[in-house]
Enzyme design. Structure first.
Site, mmCIF file in Angstrom:
data_model
loop_
_atom_site.group_PDB
_atom_site.id
_atom_site.type_symbol
_atom_site.label_atom_id
_atom_site.label_comp_id
_atom_site.label_asym_id
_atom_site.label_seq_id
_atom_site.Cartn_x
_atom_site.Cartn_y
_atom_site.Cartn_z
ATOM 1 N N GLU A 36 0.820 -1.205 0.000
ATOM 2 C CA GLU A 36 0.000 0.000 0.000
ATOM 3 C C GLU A 36 0.861 1.265 0.000
ATOM 4 O O GLU A 36 0.487 2.281 -0.593
ATOM 5 C CB GLU A 36 -0.931 0.004 1.209
ATOM 6 N N GLY A 62 11.883 -3.503 0.949
ATOM 7 C CA GLY A 62 11.581 -2.433 0.009
ATOM 8 C C GLY A 62 12.457 -2.374 -1.216
ATOM 9 O O GLY A 62 12.402 -1.410 -1.973
ATOM 10 N N GLU A 63 13.285 -3.418 -1.479
ATOM 11 C CA GLU A 63 14.195 -3.378 -2.622
ATOM 12 C C GLU A 63 13.846 -4.403 -3.696
ATOM 13 O O GLU A 63 14.553 -4.520 -4.694
ATOM 14 C CB GLU A 63 15.639 -3.591 -2.169
#
Length: 429
Positions: free
Chosen positions: A65, A319-320
């Site tokens: 999200e 997050g990568e």
């Protein structure tokens, strides 16, 4: 009356769910960092930044999200230069991802708990001009506080899983009063309009925009070339084969490892690259894979030890994932084989990679059906079928290209969804 009962029972519910909530936070780590923000306690520096000018408040839950919220913020900024944002997120992984990809005019804080005195305090500090909820995050006190202050509130990329819809329909007499407060609901498919109307949303406030998540917009896909060289891998190398497991869940790593071992007999240059959905499971996954006699390295170890090419690489940073898809030859989409739900298949498609997923794609059911029907993805029923599908694609470059081209045509219907949603939000009065 409904909200009165909600607030009356809220402290009891907190006590009931708090132990499990704290255990989950502890496992994921970082739970102490800025914990007071969940109760709308902000330090002096944060308050000073919040007081600059009324921001657009974007509320997301976790990493997926947050990615949508960041895309939307960029689209809003493209229309209104100088726009400011507050991005609230619930999980520690979402918080880390938001801070890693933060925009210049954005403040990232934890979501305040939805209890009326906490929410009132949060609104007093944030003072938003608009509130934007991502996908399914509609909370009674948050929406009521926005309405009481005459702040427009929108639900974007609105998503209803089968389970959520059934639960909402069963308790429609409770949730309808909250859904009626929404000024705008942006749905992904036209068939979703009637579903949201049935739950209490006013039809004239619903707009079909397409999916922001499926919008093949420009993305930051810069590859970690230095790290890859340390692992003896090269982006775009046609002779290089990488079996890529994206957002895997418990049980799927072992299946991918056994599939890899079987496939390596025919494809000796094959490398296994796994990105677990929850990085706190990395030590357990590494032990499990090493027990199968695989040489395993973490991405964080690349610079320290790049002497040999490992059998398996584990991405141990949140997050990568998106930045590593360029390395893949074939992508397995996780949470689809051993558990239910499914992860997002769009990002690997946008990166130009063929995707395979298991039988459980409930969170993306409509898209999964469309992809399979158009020969744009492969759905397998079990580990044996996964091995067969992987072998077919690894040995047939033309089949991989055809799958990706078909998948991109499927996504074309969602092109521009982010820009359309941004305009509707800015048009709210």
């Amino acid at each position: 009356m409904i909200r009165f009962l909600y607030n009356l029972l809220w402290p009891i519910g907190l006590l009931f769910f708090l132990p499990g909530y704290l255990v989950k936070m502890f496992r994921r780590g970082g739970y102490r960092n800025k914990f007071g923000q969940r109760f709308a306690f902000y330090d002096r520096e944060v308050r000073a930044r919040l007081s600059a000018s009324p921001p657009v408040w974007l509320h997301a839950v976790s990493v997926g999200e947050v990615a949508i919220a960041l895309k939307l913020a960029r689209a809003i900024t493209a229309v209104r230069a100088g726009a400011r944002f507050v991005l609230t997120t619930t999980t520690t992984t979402g918080f880390a991802s938001a801070n890693k990809n933060i925009l210049p005019a954005m403040e990232v804080i934890y979501t305040p708990l939805d209890f009326w005195p906490i929410m009132r305090k949060a609104f007093g500090a944030i003072r938003p001009e608009r509130v934007v909820l991502v996908e399914a995050e509609v909370w009674p006190n948050l929406t009521a506080a926005a309405r009481a202050r005459r702040i427009p509130i929108a639900l974007v990329n609105a998503r209803l899983s089968g389970r959520s819809e059934e639960r909402f329909r069963r308790f429609r007499w409770i949730v309808a009063s909250t859904f009626r407060l929404l000024d705008l609901v942006c749905v992904q498919e036209t068939r979703d309009i009637d579903r949201w109307v049935a739950l209490g949303v006013r039809r004239e406030r619903i707009r079909h925009t397409g999916s922001i998540k499926y919008d093949p917009a420009d993305r930051d896909s810069a590859l970690k070339t230095a790290t890859m060289r340390a692992f003896h891998l090269t982006p775009g190398n046609a002779g290089q084969l990488v079996l890529f497991g994206a957002s895997t869940h418990r049980g799927e790593e072992a299946i991918l490892a056994r599939t890899f071992l079987a496939l390596r007999k025919d494809f000796p240059q094959l490398t296994l690259f796994i990105v677990p959905r929850h990085v706190e499971r990395i030590p357990q996954i590494r032990r499990q894979l090493e027990s199968l006699s695989l040489q395993v390295k973490l991405c964080s170890e690349a610079e320290a030890d790049g002497e040999s090419r490992p059998d398996c690489i584990l991405l141990d940073k949140t997050g990568e994932l998106q930045r590593w898809y360029g390395l893949a030859t074939v992508v397995f989409v996780g949470k689809s084989l051993t558990v239910q739900g499914g992860q997002n298949p769009v990002e690997p498609i946008v990166a130009g990679k063929p995707v395979i997923f298991g039988p459980h794609m409930e969170n993306f059911a409509a898209l999964a059906r469309e992809l399979v029907a158009n020969d744009a993805a492969i759905q397998v029923s079990d580990p044996a079928a996964l091995e067969g599908a992987m072998a077919k694609l690894l040995g047939a470059p033309d089949a991989r290209v055809r799958l990706v081209e078909n998948a991109r045509r499927v996504l074309d219907s969602h092109s521009g969804a982010t820009a359309r949603t941004a305009k509707l939000i800015l048009d709210l009065k």
